[in-house]
Write a protein that holds these residues in place. Structure first.
Motif, PDB file in Angstrom:
ATOM      1  N   ILE B 149       0.853  -1.186   0.000  1.00 48.83           N
ATOM      2  CA  ILE B 149       0.000   0.000   0.000  1.00 48.83           C
ATOM      3  C   ILE B 149       0.889   1.236   0.000  1.00 48.83           C
ATOM      4  CG2 ILE B 149      -1.773   1.285   1.258  1.00 48.83           C
ATOM      5  CD1 ILE B 149      -2.556  -1.319   2.628  1.00 48.83           C
ATOM      6  N   TRP B 150       0.681   2.088  -0.983  1.00 51.76           N
ATOM      7  CA  TRP B 150       1.431   3.345  -1.046  1.00 51.76           C
ATOM      8  C   TRP B 150       0.411   4.470  -1.139  1.00 51.76           C
ATOM      9  CZ3 TRP B 150       3.837   5.251  -6.225  1.00 51.76           C
ATOM     10  CH2 TRP B 150       4.458   6.498  -6.021  1.00 51.76           C
ATOM     11  N   ARG B 151       0.434   5.362  -0.148  1.00 48.97           N
ATOM     12  CA  ARG B 151      -0.517   6.463  -0.169  1.00 48.97           C
ATOM     13  C   ARG B 151       0.142   7.650  -0.862  1.00 48.97           C
ATOM     14  NH1 ARG B 151      -3.962   8.020   5.053  1.00 48.97           N
ATOM     15  NH2 ARG B 151      -5.895   8.342   3.923  1.00 48.97           N
ATOM     16  N   MET B 152      -0.384   8.028  -2.016  1.00 49.31           N
ATOM     17  CA  MET B 152       0.212   9.142  -2.768  1.00 49.31           C
ATOM     18  C   MET B 152      -0.412  10.468  -2.352  1.00 49.31           C
ATOM     19  SD  MET B 152       0.614   7.539  -6.584  1.00 49.31           S
ATOM     20  CE  MET B 152       1.751   8.827  -7.124  1.00 49.31           C
ATOM     21  N   ALA B 153      -1.687  10.428  -1.977  1.00 46.18           N
ATOM     22  CA  ALA B 153      -2.418  11.625  -1.538  1.00 46.18           C
ATOM     23  C   ALA B 153      -3.473  11.134  -0.559  1.00 46.18           C
ATOM     24  CB  ALA B 153      -3.045  12.326  -2.744  1.00 46.18           C
ATOM     25  N   PRO B 154      -4.116  12.049   0.176  1.00 43.46           N
ATOM     26  CA  PRO B 154      -5.074  11.585   1.194  1.00 43.46           C
ATOM     27  C   PRO B 154      -6.065  10.550   0.664  1.00 43.46           C
ATOM     28  CG  PRO B 154      -4.735  13.931   1.439  1.00 43.46           C
ATOM     29  CD  PRO B 154      -3.941  13.516   0.220  1.00 43.46           C
TER      30      PRO B 154
END
Ligand SMILES: [Zn+2]
Lengths: 105, 181
Positions: B149-154
């Protein structure tokens, strides 16, 4: 869910990301041609099963993938401390009787 | 949109185009050389991702620091061979392994204001922005399958899942989506 602190990630992470991997600080005897059957059997099979604090190997298998060591209380299931593989067991963590431990906030 | 998953106004799931993926295992001392050859500095902080460009478009680069000595590098499919050659020649004097895992995984984008809540239907991590801010990337679990899981933006997550486990993931996510729409 029980949270376990991974010393590599530096984070509390959910228990199901981790795998238990047996007793920690077991030294492999050697060299092999000078190890008796008794010594080798003890290395492979003989383990303490104390009621209280034990040092164990754990792996953050569904996270950073690394092995580390943990002192866990077998009575309360509290993780007293976790530390990187290769580091000595923190002396203040026993071995000893189970003792009440404040849950970490 | 992905087969078997119904997008809503609160989240949508998109499958990534074919990508070239590499797992780089290397010591910290190799990072500078690797970043220079890759065209994007590899993030030093564990569980962080970095990128530039648009996914799948020429020149796009992704670097995810997922283990103490482990980085995932993701680039457009056509650029894989050149990236691998550039890294191999730059890392010649460093002990390292560079493995092509392009076909091992499927990539997804899950986005929308309900994305974090939907992921939490099967992922035990705290996905609040305080605990899991944009820029963070890590492996974890969705029910019984491992994923990245990679959160790029909220409200924008990039996910990588083993190819053979992807149908399970999509089905489980679709089931959860019924409760979250
Ligand atoms: Zn970890």
């Amino acid at each position: 869910m029980l949270l376990i602190r991974c010393p590599w990630c530096g984070m509390d992470r959910p228990e199901i990301e981790f795998r238990h991997a047996g007793a920690a600080h077991i030294t492999r005897p050697g060299p092999p041609d000078r190890v008796s059957d008794e010594e080798w059997a003890a290395f492979l099979y003989l383990r303490d099963n104390p009621k209280g604090r034990v040092a164990e190997r754990w792996r953050h298998v569904h996270g950073c993938g690394r092995f580390f060591n943990a002192v866990r209380d077998t009575v309360t299931d509290v993780f007293v401390v976790t530390y990187k593989a290769g580091e000595p067991r923190p002396p203040e963590t026993g071995p000893g009787e189970s003792q009440p431990t404040e849950a970490r906030p | 949109m992905v087969d078997g998953f119904a997008d809503t106004s609160r989240f949508r799931l998109v499958e990534a185009p074919p990508l070239a993926r590499f797992v780089l295992r290397a010591p910290d001392t190799a990072l500078k050389a690797a970043g220079k050859a890759y065209g994007l500095a590899l993030p030093e902080a564990l569980n962080h991702g970095a990128s530039h460009g648009e996914r799948g478009k020429p020149g796009a680069r992704v670097a995810l620091h997922l283990g103490p000595d482990e980085w995932w590098l993701i680039v457009p499919e056509a650029e894989g061979p050149d990236v691998a050659a550039a890294l191999e020649s730059a890392l010649g004097s460093h002990p390292h392994s560079l493995v092509n895992v392009s076909h091992r995984q499927v990539g997804y984008v899950l986005e929308g204001e309900g994305a974090a809540g939907l992921l939490n239907a099967g992922c035990p991590l705290d996905l609040s922005e305080a605990a899991f801010p944009p820029g963070m990337a890590t492996r974890s679990l969705f029910h019984r399958v491992g994923l990245m899981i990679w959160r790029m933006a909220p409200g924008l997550f990039r996910l990588e899942i083993d190819r053979s486990l992807a149908p399970y993931f999509v089905a489980a996510l679709a089931e959860a989506a019924k409760d979250h729409s």
